[in-house]
Design an enzyme around this catalytic site. Structure first.
Site, PDB file in Angstrom:
ATOM      1  N   GLY A 157       0.961   3.839   0.764  1.00 59.55           N
ATOM      2  CA  GLY A 157       0.137   2.743   1.237  1.00 59.55           C
ATOM      3  C   GLY A 157      -0.062   2.708   2.736  1.00 59.55           C
ATOM      4  N   CYS A 158      -0.526   1.542   3.195  1.00 59.81           N
ATOM      5  CA  CYS A 158      -0.982   1.384   4.578  1.00 59.81           C
ATOM      6  C   CYS A 158       0.123   1.603   5.612  1.00 59.81           C
ATOM      7  CB  CYS A 158      -1.576  -0.014   4.769  1.00 59.81           C
ATOM      8  SG  CYS A 158      -3.096  -0.319   3.828  1.00 59.81           S
ATOM      9  N   ALA A 159       1.356   1.281   5.259  1.00 58.14           N
ATOM     10  CA  ALA A 159       2.447   1.361   6.230  1.00 58.14           C
ATOM     11  C   ALA A 159       2.938   2.777   6.470  1.00 58.14           C
ATOM     12  CB  ALA A 159       3.617   0.490   5.783  1.00 58.14           C
ATOM     13  N   ALA A 160       2.485   3.738   5.665  1.00 57.49           N
ATOM     14  CA  ALA A 160       3.067   5.081   5.705  1.00 57.49           C
ATOM     15  C   ALA A 160       2.783   5.823   7.007  1.00 57.49           C
ATOM     16  CB  ALA A 160       2.568   5.907   4.521  1.00 57.49           C
TER      17      ALA A 160
END
Length: 386
Positions: A157-160
């Site tokens: 997801g976005c945090a990766a």
């Protein structure tokens, strides 16, 4: 015993987007036409497209620019006309590699790093998969060493993207000769769903396609920086409690199905202040903020929480406006925008925090320091004894 001063830093950044531009007003108009048999959904879609903070974004799929009757990603009479997950993954395989190569090439040039110097490769994506993967393609087409250490970050997801930066920081701290290339590529628009459901329309309103890359290596004390850099400090990764259902990304028969809860900004307000306080350890509130614009509401929440000025959240809002949410690739777009603004303003050294959020809900937090060109990395380096 010899003491070596190590300061991991982002030495260069690169970004790339596809050639097809989505103008938000035009997309909203086409979507409203496709939803003419669902007037409530059409009205809601117009409002959310107008309010989400996006003006333009980019896509690898030219069919998304077609009129509603020809666009296979909008609501249809028969799902047989809608691209399957297999078809979408074939397009991902075709389009992701050129974007990744462009962003990686820019990052190498921006950092002044030769391809042969790269020791580690971190590839990041959650919008597509294939094997042999993106890491293999980059080694072949960039000419990276074939025994390079590879770490794929898949489906996080976005945090990766920020998580990969934190891992690169650890790799360089442990080995001062390491030079880490991070490449993020996300083709979010491939997963637009042919639906009148509000959850699907919300996801379709602000995601875009793009790639970003950076080189992380030692910028230790005594090294004059030819390029402005961000040195990397302490970080924190935390799984927020009781939020597992607030951001969901699952594989379906017609692409990946996304659910984003409207309560995510509320959870950020509830949990993030304690995490930022833990990260800062009692030090003063930083001047610089690199916030992943997962949506307008997330930037609004962080700005209100800390009383940040419009200038402080400007890089995040500019990236959201010009590119949309690019999932894991977004944070490096924000850091590049922040760096260019600091360079243009001839800013002195400054402290900051980078924030990103992903499924879990996961929060990634990292302390950064901006070091202008011609300056040395700051004191208090990581220490390695050999």
């Amino acid at each position: 015993m010899k003491q070596i001063s190590i300061k991991p830093a982002i030495l260069g950044i690169g970004t790339a987007v596809p050639v097809y531009r989505l103008e938000q007003r035009e997309v909203a108009s086409r979507l409203a036409e496709a939803l003419q048999d669902y007037p409530d959904s059409a009205r809601w879609a117009r409002r959310i497209f107008h309010q989400c903070g996006v003006v333009t974004r980019f896509t690898c799929e030219p069919n998304l620019l077609e009129p509603p009757k020809q666009c296979r990603y909008l609501i249809r009479e028969s799902m047989e006309e809608v691209p399957s997950t297999e078809e979408r993954m074939q397009l991902y395989k075709k389009e992701s590699v050129p974007l990744a190569l462009e962003a990686a090439g820019q990052a190498l040039a921006d950092s002044g790093t030769e391809v042969a110097e790269i020791t580690h490769l971190l590839t990041v994506s959650c919008t597509g998969q294939f094997l042999p993967g993106l890491d293999s393609a980059l080694i072949d087409q960039l000419g990276l060493k074939r025994d390079i250490l590879r770490y794929p970050f898949q489906f996080q997801g976005c945090a990766a993207g920020l998580k990969a930066i934190c891992m690169a920081k650890d790799l360089v701290s442990a080995s001062p000769q390491a030079k880490v290339l991070i490449v993020c590529v996300e083709l979010c628009t491939l997963h637009i769903q042919p639906s009148a459901r509000r959850e699907d329309l919300f996801g379709a309103s602000f995601f875009g396609d793009g790639s970003s890359a950076c080189v992380v290596a030692d910028a230790g004390i005594g090294k004059l920086q030819e390029q402005a850099v961000f040195t990397l400090g302490d970080y924190r990764s935390v799984l927020l409690p009781d939020t597992a259902g607030e951001m969901v990304w699952e594989i379906g028969n017609h692409g990946f199905n996304l659910y984003l809860s409207p309560h995510i900004p509320r959870h950020i307000n509830q949990y993030i202040p304690a995490e930022v306080e833990h990260l800062l350890g009692g030090s003063h509130m930083p001047e610089l903020w690199a916030i992943h614009p997962g949506g307008r509401g997330i930037v609004d929440a962080v700005q209100a929480m800390y009383g940040l000025t419009d200038e402080q959240v400007g890089p995040s809002r500019t990236v959201l406006s010009n590119f949309g949410n690019l999932s894991s690739a977004t944070l490096l777009f924000v850091l590049r925008e922040l760096r260019e603004r600091l360079k243009a303003g001839q800013s002195a050294e400054a402290e900051g925090v980078a924030l990103a959020f992903g499924p879990g809900l996961t929060a990634e937090l990292l302390r950064i320091s901006y070091i202008p060109s011609g300056a040395q990395a700051p004191l208090k380096p990581d220490q390695l004894y050999v």
